[in-house]
Structures are given as structure tokens and as C-alpha cells.
Design a protein around this motif. Structure first.
Motif, PDB file in Angstrom:
ATOM      1  N   VAL A 120      52.575 -90.418   6.251  1.00 18.43           N
ATOM      2  CA  VAL A 120      52.908 -89.400   5.249  1.00 18.43           C
ATOM      3  C   VAL A 120      53.737 -88.286   5.881  1.00 18.43           C
ATOM      4  CG1 VAL A 120      51.924 -87.559   3.780  1.00 18.43           C
ATOM      5  CG2 VAL A 120      50.975 -89.880   3.704  1.00 18.43           C
ATOM      6  N   PHE A 121      53.316 -87.800   7.020  1.00 16.47           N
ATOM      7  CA  PHE A 121      54.036 -86.715   7.690  1.00 16.47           C
ATOM      8  C   PHE A 121      55.479 -87.118   7.986  1.00 16.47           C
ATOM      9  CE2 PHE A 121      55.468 -84.473  11.490  1.00 16.47           C
ATOM     10  CZ  PHE A 121      55.300 -83.150  11.089  1.00 16.47           C
ATOM     11  N   ASP A 122      55.660 -88.283   8.604  1.00 16.17           N
ATOM     12  CA  ASP A 122      57.009 -88.725   8.966  1.00 16.17           C
ATOM     13  C   ASP A 122      57.885 -88.887   7.719  1.00 16.17           C
ATOM     14  OD1 ASP A 122      56.179 -88.764  11.615  1.00 16.17           O
ATOM     15  OD2 ASP A 122      55.976 -90.954  11.701  1.00 16.17           O
ATOM     16  N   PHE A 123      57.341 -89.503   6.682  1.00 17.27           N
ATOM     17  CA  PHE A 123      58.093 -89.737   5.448  1.00 17.27           C
ATOM     18  C   PHE A 123      58.530 -88.406   4.831  1.00 17.27           C
ATOM     19  CE2 PHE A 123      58.860 -90.755   1.062  1.00 17.27           C
ATOM     20  CZ  PHE A 123      59.269 -92.073   1.038  1.00 17.27           C
ATOM     21  N   CYS A 124      57.584 -87.494   4.676  1.00 18.99           N
ATOM     22  CA  CYS A 124      57.886 -86.198   4.043  1.00 18.99           C
ATOM     23  C   CYS A 124      58.847 -85.376   4.888  1.00 18.99           C
ATOM     24  CB  CYS A 124      56.611 -85.422   3.765  1.00 18.99           C
ATOM     25  SG  CYS A 124      55.538 -86.205   2.555  1.00 18.99           S
ATOM     26  N   MET A 125      58.654 -85.372   6.196  1.00 20.71           N
ATOM     27  CA  MET A 125      59.556 -84.609   7.068  1.00 20.71           C
ATOM     28  C   MET A 125      60.980 -85.138   6.971  1.00 20.71           C
ATOM     29  SD  MET A 125      58.177 -82.031   8.585  1.00 20.71           S
ATOM     30  CE  MET A 125      59.353 -81.730   9.902  1.00 20.71           C
ATOM     31  N   GLU A 126      61.139 -86.452   7.045  1.00 22.01           N
ATOM     32  CA  GLU A 126      62.485 -87.016   6.957  1.00 22.01           C
ATOM     33  C   GLU A 126      63.110 -86.744   5.595  1.00 22.01           C
ATOM     34  OE1 GLU A 126      63.148 -91.077   8.165  1.00 22.01           O
ATOM     35  OE2 GLU A 126      61.917 -90.805   9.963  1.00 22.01           O
ATOM     36  N   LEU A 127      62.341 -86.927   4.541  1.00 25.69           N
ATOM     37  CA  LEU A 127      62.889 -86.726   3.202  1.00 25.69           C
ATOM     38  C   LEU A 127      63.309 -85.273   2.993  1.00 25.69           C
ATOM     39  CD1 LEU A 127      63.610 -88.035   0.531  1.00 25.69           C
ATOM     40  CD2 LEU A 127      61.242 -87.685  -0.209  1.00 25.69           C
ATOM     41  N   GLN A 128      62.501 -84.337   3.444  1.00 21.87           N
ATOM     42  CA  GLN A 128      62.846 -82.918   3.285  1.00 21.87           C
ATOM     43  C   GLN A 128      63.996 -82.515   4.212  1.00 21.87           C
ATOM     44  OE1 GLN A 128      61.823 -80.899   1.001  1.00 21.87           O
ATOM     45  NE2 GLN A 128      60.015 -81.907   0.224  1.00 21.87           N
ATOM     46  N   ARG A 129      63.915 -82.911   5.451  1.00 22.96           N
ATOM     47  CA  ARG A 129      64.900 -82.480   6.462  1.00 22.96           C
ATOM     48  C   ARG A 129      66.239 -83.203   6.315  1.00 22.96           C
ATOM     49  NH1 ARG A 129      62.522 -84.449  11.214  1.00 22.96           N
ATOM     50  NH2 ARG A 129      63.716 -86.323  10.777  1.00 22.96           N
ATOM     51  N   ASP A 130      66.182 -84.523   6.138  1.00 23.70           N
ATOM     52  CA  ASP A 130      67.398 -85.344   6.156  1.00 23.70           C
ATOM     53  C   ASP A 130      67.890 -85.720   4.757  1.00 23.70           C
ATOM     54  OD1 ASP A 130      66.945 -85.270   8.909  1.00 23.70           O
ATOM     55  OD2 ASP A 130      66.031 -87.266   8.940  1.00 23.70           O
ATOM     56  N   ARG A 131      67.066 -85.426   3.752  1.00 24.37           N
ATOM     57  CA  ARG A 131      67.368 -85.787   2.364  1.00 24.37           C
ATOM     58  C   ARG A 131      67.455 -87.300   2.179  1.00 24.37           C
ATOM     59  NH1 ARG A 131      70.031 -81.434   3.788  1.00 24.37           N
ATOM     60  NH2 ARG A 131      72.038 -82.397   4.100  1.00 24.37           N
ATOM     61  N   VAL A 133      65.235 -91.171   3.912  1.00 24.20           N
ATOM     62  CA  VAL A 133      64.186 -91.689   4.782  1.00 24.20           C
ATOM     63  C   VAL A 133      64.735 -92.925   5.490  1.00 24.20           C
ATOM     64  CG1 VAL A 133      61.837 -92.638   4.842  1.00 24.20           C
ATOM     65  CG2 VAL A 133      62.395 -90.822   3.225  1.00 24.20           C
ATOM     66  N   SER A 134      64.541 -92.994   6.786  1.00 24.09           N
ATOM     67  CA  SER A 134      65.035 -94.131   7.569  1.00 24.09           C
ATOM     68  C   SER A 134      64.315 -95.410   7.149  1.00 24.09           C
ATOM     69  CB  SER A 134      64.819 -93.878   9.061  1.00 24.09           C
ATOM     70  OG  SER A 134      63.430 -93.909   9.363  1.00 24.09           O
ATOM     71  N   ASP A 135      64.937 -96.550   7.456  1.00 25.89           N
ATOM     72  CA  ASP A 135      64.311 -97.840   7.147  1.00 25.89           C
ATOM     73  C   ASP A 135      62.967 -97.981   7.851  1.00 25.89           C
ATOM     74  OD1 ASP A 135      66.443 -98.578   5.529  1.00 25.89           O
ATOM     75  OD2 ASP A 135      67.410 -99.802   7.081  1.00 25.89           O
ATOM     76  N   ALA A 136      62.889 -97.530   9.099  1.00 31.73           N
ATOM     77  CA  ALA A 136      61.641 -97.665   9.860  1.00 31.73           C
ATOM     78  C   ALA A 136      60.523 -96.840   9.224  1.00 31.73           C
ATOM     79  CB  ALA A 136      61.860 -97.243  11.310  1.00 31.73           C
ATOM     80  N   THR A 137      60.829 -95.612   8.847  1.00 32.28           N
ATOM     81  CA  THR A 137      59.811 -94.731   8.243  1.00 32.28           C
ATOM     82  C   THR A 137      59.421 -95.233   6.866  1.00 32.28           C
ATOM     83  OG1 THR A 137      60.587 -92.860   9.537  1.00 32.28           O
ATOM     84  CG2 THR A 137      59.350 -92.346   7.532  1.00 32.28           C
ATOM     85  N   TYR A 138      60.402 -95.673   6.087  1.00 28.46           N
ATOM     86  CA  TYR A 138      60.120 -96.225   4.757  1.00 28.46           C
ATOM     87  C   TYR A 138      59.241 -97.472   4.892  1.00 28.46           C
ATOM     88  CZ  TYR A 138      60.695 -97.889   0.017  1.00 28.46           C
ATOM     89  OH  TYR A 138      60.445 -98.311  -1.256  1.00 28.46           O
TER      90      TYR A 138
END
Length: 184
Positions: A120-131, A133-138
């Protein structure tokens, strides 16, 4: 900072505002507070937002602990003091360790996250920061939560971003809270 859209006295509400306010009061929140105060200026928007939020906060596929973690990451990203004041204590009650809450407040990667919390943390951080989500995180989130859970996770980030934008623009004052305010 002056609250631009403060509470409306009941005697100054339109009939539509009364209905919308009562729906929030009668729901699981039990009171009209936080983002619903400025949103009351658009009763229909408020009603739709409160129904979405009720689902995401109380019944999402992620459950309350992980939903609260997503809310905290979003609140921190937007420097949203109202959401932080409300949700930091709820997150701890739901099972998020206080050290994790503190790390998020300080914009540090939390240590000791459980695997589901890390997803959850990685997904939310990437989505907020990078707009995005990477394939690995997704993929990690998808394996752990399935499509329903990932969709609800995207919904949590989007919904609480919407609320943060409303309250940041309205300059909604944070309520008293046992949580320390977010540092600037």
C-alpha cells in the motif's frame, strides 16, 4: 489563515443543504466536519462525495488498517492538516504502528512495514509522487489485493486527494487532535 468556507449556521442553509448535512450526520461519521463543511456549498457534490468516502473508508476491499495507511500517505503528500488530525489517531487504532505514522509525517520511508502495508505504501507513494505506478509496484499490489483491492486503493488515493484539494483551497482549520500537526 482564515477559513474561507466556514460552517453555515442551520438557519442560513438552503433546504438542499439541510438534506445533505443531515445525510452526513445520520451516517457513520455522526457529524458534519472536515471536508463536508466547505463541500456543503454544493449539496449534490457533497452527497456524492460522502457516499464514495463512506464506502472507501468503512467498506473498501482493503479493510480499515490499510485504508487508513493510504489516507495518511495522501494527507502527507498534500500537507493536509485536517485529514492528518482526523486519520493519524484512527490509523493507530486500526493497527498502524505509531512509528510508521511518525515516519510518514516526517517524509521518511517507514521501517518495519508488514508486506501488505509495504504494498500500500509503495503504491500510494508512487501514484502521488510520480502520478503513475510502476509495473513492479502495480504487480505487487495486484498479487496481494486483486483487481478489486487495487481499484479501491486507487479510489482511496483519488478521493482523499480530492478532499485535500477542497480543504487546502478552503483553508479548512484542523480540529483538535492527539496527533501532532504535520511539519511543513
Amino acid at each position: 489563515m482564515t477559513d474561507r468556507l466556514p460552517p453555515i449556521a442551520p438557519e442560513h442553509m438552503t433546504p438542499e443543504q439541510h438534506v445533505a448535512a443531515q445525510a452526513v450526520i445520520d451516517g457513520p461519521r455522526g457529524a458534519l466536519y472536515g471536508p463536508f463543511v466547505p463541500l456543503l456549498r454544493s449539496p449534490e457534490l457533497m452527497q456524492h462525495a460522502q457516499r464514495m468516502g463512506e464506502y472507501l473508508r468503512y467498506r473498501s476491499a482493503l479493510g480499515p488498517r490499510l485504508a487508513e495507511l493510504a489516507i495518511l500517505v495522501t494527507a502527507r503528500h498534500w500537507n493536509q492538516q485536517v485529514e492528518w488530525a482526523i486519520h493519524a489517531p484512527i490509523a493507530v487504532e486500526a493497527g498502524i504502528a505509531p512509528g510508521i505514522v511518525d515516519a510518514i509525517a516526517q517524509r521518511r520511508a517507514p521501517a518495519g512495514l508488514a508486506p501488505d502495508e509495504q504494498a500500500v505504501f509503495d503504491f500510494c507513494m508512487e501514484l502521488q509522487r510520480d502520478r503513475r505506478v510502476s509495473d513492479a509496484t502495480y504487480g505487487a499490489a495486484l498479487r496481494r489485493f486483486g483487481e478489486h483491492g487495487v481499484t479501491d486503493l486507487m479510489g482511496l488515493c483519488g478521493y482523499y486527494t480530492f478532499l485535500a484539494m477542497v480543504m487546502n483551497a478552503a483553508q479548512t482549520a484542523a480540529p483538535p487532535s492527539p496527533a501532532a500537526p504535520l511539519p511543513e
